[in-house]
Motif scaffolding. Structure first.
Motif, PDB file in Angstrom:
ATOM      1  N   UNK A   1      66.133  47.113  40.405  1.00  0.00           N
ATOM      2  CA  UNK A   1      64.890  47.034  41.174  1.00  0.00           C
ATOM      3  C   UNK A   1      63.761  47.579  40.452  1.00  0.00           C
ATOM      4  N   UNK A   2      62.613  46.667  39.953  1.00  0.00           N
ATOM      5  CA  UNK A   2      61.520  47.246  39.498  1.00  0.00           C
ATOM      6  C   UNK A   2      61.747  47.117  38.029  1.00  0.00           C
ATOM      7  N   UNK A   3      62.888  46.760  37.403  1.00  0.00           N
ATOM      8  CA  UNK A   3      63.251  47.027  36.027  1.00  0.00           C
ATOM      9  C   UNK A   3      62.878  45.672  35.316  1.00  0.00           C
ATOM     10  N   UNK A   4      62.533  45.712  33.958  1.00  0.00           N
ATOM     11  CA  UNK A   4      62.513  44.799  33.135  1.00  0.00           C
ATOM     12  C   UNK A   4      63.777  44.393  32.190  1.00  0.00           C
ATOM     13  N   UNK A   5      64.275  43.081  32.296  1.00  0.00           N
ATOM     14  CA  UNK A   5      65.656  42.740  32.171  1.00  0.00           C
ATOM     15  C   UNK A   5      65.478  41.640  30.952  1.00  0.00           C
TER      16      UNK A   5
ATOM     17  N   UNK B   1      67.431  38.744  39.501  1.00  0.00           N
ATOM     18  CA  UNK B   1      66.244  38.503  40.367  1.00  0.00           C
ATOM     19  C   UNK B   1      66.645  38.843  41.808  1.00  0.00           C
ATOM     20  N   UNK B   2      68.125  38.432  42.035  1.00  0.00           N
ATOM     21  CA  UNK B   2      68.351  38.689  43.450  1.00  0.00           C
ATOM     22  C   UNK B   2      68.233  40.261  43.702  1.00  0.00           C
ATOM     23  N   UNK B   3      68.863  41.067  42.521  1.00  0.00           N
ATOM     24  CA  UNK B   3      68.866  42.479  42.672  1.00  0.00           C
ATOM     25  C   UNK B   3      67.360  43.397  42.633  1.00  0.00           C
ATOM     26  N   UNK B   4      66.180  42.399  42.404  1.00  0.00           N
ATOM     27  CA  UNK B   4      65.065  42.907  42.299  1.00  0.00           C
ATOM     28  C   UNK B   4      64.318  43.255  41.240  1.00  0.00           C
TER      29      UNK B   4
ATOM     30  N   UNK C   1      55.977  44.880  23.713  1.00  0.00           N
ATOM     31  CA  UNK C   1      54.827  44.847  24.538  1.00  0.00           C
ATOM     32  C   UNK C   1      55.162  45.514  25.794  1.00  0.00           C
ATOM     33  N   UNK C   2      56.548  45.687  26.035  1.00  0.00           N
ATOM     34  CA  UNK C   2      57.081  46.452  27.061  1.00  0.00           C
ATOM     35  C   UNK C   2      57.623  48.044  26.992  1.00  0.00           C
ATOM     36  N   UNK C   3      57.356  48.264  25.667  1.00  0.00           N
ATOM     37  CA  UNK C   3      58.305  49.604  25.327  1.00  0.00           C
ATOM     38  C   UNK C   3      59.862  49.486  25.261  1.00  0.00           C
ATOM     39  N   UNK C   4      60.254  48.242  25.285  1.00  0.00           N
ATOM     40  CA  UNK C   4      61.617  48.183  25.359  1.00  0.00           C
ATOM     41  C   UNK C   4      62.190  47.505  26.677  1.00  0.00           C
ATOM     42  N   UNK C   5      63.359  46.877  26.752  1.00  0.00           N
ATOM     43  CA  UNK C   5      63.759  46.503  27.952  1.00  0.00           C
ATOM     44  C   UNK C   5      64.870  47.825  28.637  1.00  0.00           C
ATOM     45  N   UNK C   6      64.684  47.607  30.011  1.00  0.00           N
ATOM     46  CA  UNK C   6      65.517  48.631  30.771  1.00  0.00           C
ATOM     47  C   UNK C   6      66.805  48.207  30.581  1.00  0.00           C
ATOM     48  N   UNK C   7      67.203  47.041  30.777  1.00  0.00           N
ATOM     49  CA  UNK C   7      68.509  46.770  30.947  1.00  0.00           C
ATOM     50  C   UNK C   7      68.518  45.101  30.240  1.00  0.00           C
ATOM     51  N   UNK C   8      69.725  44.855  29.700  1.00  0.00           N
ATOM     52  CA  UNK C   8      70.124  43.502  28.767  1.00  0.00           C
ATOM     53  C   UNK C   8      71.422  43.087  29.159  1.00  0.00           C
TER      54      UNK C   8
END
Length: 351
Positions: A173-177, A194-197, A238-245
């Motif tokens: 939730x709220x993370x960049x993936x 997206x379903x997980x937020x 641009x995002x300082x890296x992804x939170x999850x991949x």
């Protein structure tokens, strides 16, 4: 009955196979729809998948749905309440032993005695369900509502794979993936994230056609890493890296390059089946940034969740559905399913 049997790479034959009587606690299902999976394609193209090679004729197929035609006595009460002859069902292809340590711990996807439909992992092989009927344990039959098409019900298995991967990723939730790979599983990971937020999902691939589908399904940005290899690094910066991949390509180079795209403390989920042999990972980068690298293998309770999400419309997978062909045209269907420019998910009509 007729079945699509693989005798070797590019040697898929529709031929008669013998049926068998039911044992206690089993069900016979008249198969209606079967989705062609990436592992089915690997068996078809290479004669094997990962470390498993076809050593005897193998009926392929594990993404299936149908109607219960016969039920044996179920003394252990494993079947879903209300399951009866005539029930429309999605078939969970996993048949774990139910009593080993992994099964008792609620992680039956890791059962060492797993019998998974259409798999060459064991010898004799576990025959699959691209056939006019299939015998499974009754608890593998998950009833679906009359409002749900059996084509959609056959998609519960790949969606369950994606939902399990999202669970392995932790809080989104709220993370960049980032999702690497725009095949069926990658696209379903996009939908599941997206379903997980997730706040945003970037998706990569080597072809524009599947990236177009990703945009339809809600990807914030799609990147053709063959046409513009620098764009992915810039998107991460641009995002300082992804939170999850999610690594869904099964390509070693994709996994090796992924740690550099992550934020410190990020998590990489590997669910693409990698080639045989080792992968040279940048372990110091994983260590210094405390990046988690976790595996995701099949699914467990997520299968029932996938059925419910598809039945309710909470997850819409219509954009990945590429067409249906009859069983007798199985070889043609496999060739279409393997064409990334023309198809995402092709189904066999087995009714």
């Amino acid at each position: 009955m007729l079945a699509a049997r693989l005798h070797g790479a590019h040697d898929l034959r529709v031929e008669e196979v013998a049926d068998r009587a039911l044992a206690s606690g089993e069900a016979r299902v008249r198969v209606a729809m079967g989705g062609i999976c990436g592992s089915d394609l690997s068996y078809y193209n290479k004669g094997g998948v990962g470390d498993f090679s076809v050593r005897e004729p193998l009926t392929l197929g594990h993404e299936v749905s149908g109607t219960v035609a016969e039920l044996a006595a179920d003394p252990l009460g494993l079947a879903e309440p209300g399951l009866a002859v005539g029930s429309r069902v999605a078939i969970n292809p996993s048949r774990p032993c139910l009593h080993c340590q992994a099964c008792r711990a609620g992680r039956s996807n890791l059962c060492r005695s797993m019998r998974f439909l259409g798999s060459a992992a064991l010898m004799p092989h576990v025959q699959g369900a691209f056939s006019e009927s299939v015998v499974v344990r009754a608890d593998q039959c998950v009833p679906v509502p009359d409002s749900m098409t059996l084509t959609l019900a056959a998609c519960a298995e790949p969606l369950a794979v994606a939902l399990h991967a999202v669970r392995r990723a932790g809080e989104l939730a709220g993370r960049h993936v980032l999702v690497a790979g725009c095949g069926p599983i990658g696209l379903l990971c996009l939908a599941a994230a997206l379903f997980a937020g997730a706040a945003s999902v970037h998706v990569t691939d080597l072809f524009e056609a599947p990236l177009r589908i990703a945009r339809q399904m809600g990807a914030l940005r799609t990147i053709d890493v063959r046409a513009d290899p620098a764009a992915l690094e810039q998107a991460a910066a641009d995002r300082g890296g992804f939170d999850a991949a999610f690594e869904a390509t099964g390509a070693s180079a994709s996994l090796v390059g992924m740690p550099a795209l992550m934020r410190p403390g990020g998590r990489i989920v590997q669910l693409g089946m990698l080639p045989k042999g080792g992968v040279p990972l940048p372990a110091n980068l994983l260590m210094a940034r405390e990046i988690d690298l976790v595996g995701s293998f099949r699914f467990h309770e997520e299968f029932a969740i996938a059925v419910a999400a598809l039945a309710s419309g909470r997850i819409d997978i219509a954009p990945i559905l590429s067409g249906t062909m009859p069983l007798r045209r199985a070889d043609e269907a496999f060739r279409l399913a393997g064409d990334r420019q023309r198809a995402i998910k092709v189904h066999l009509d087995l009714a």
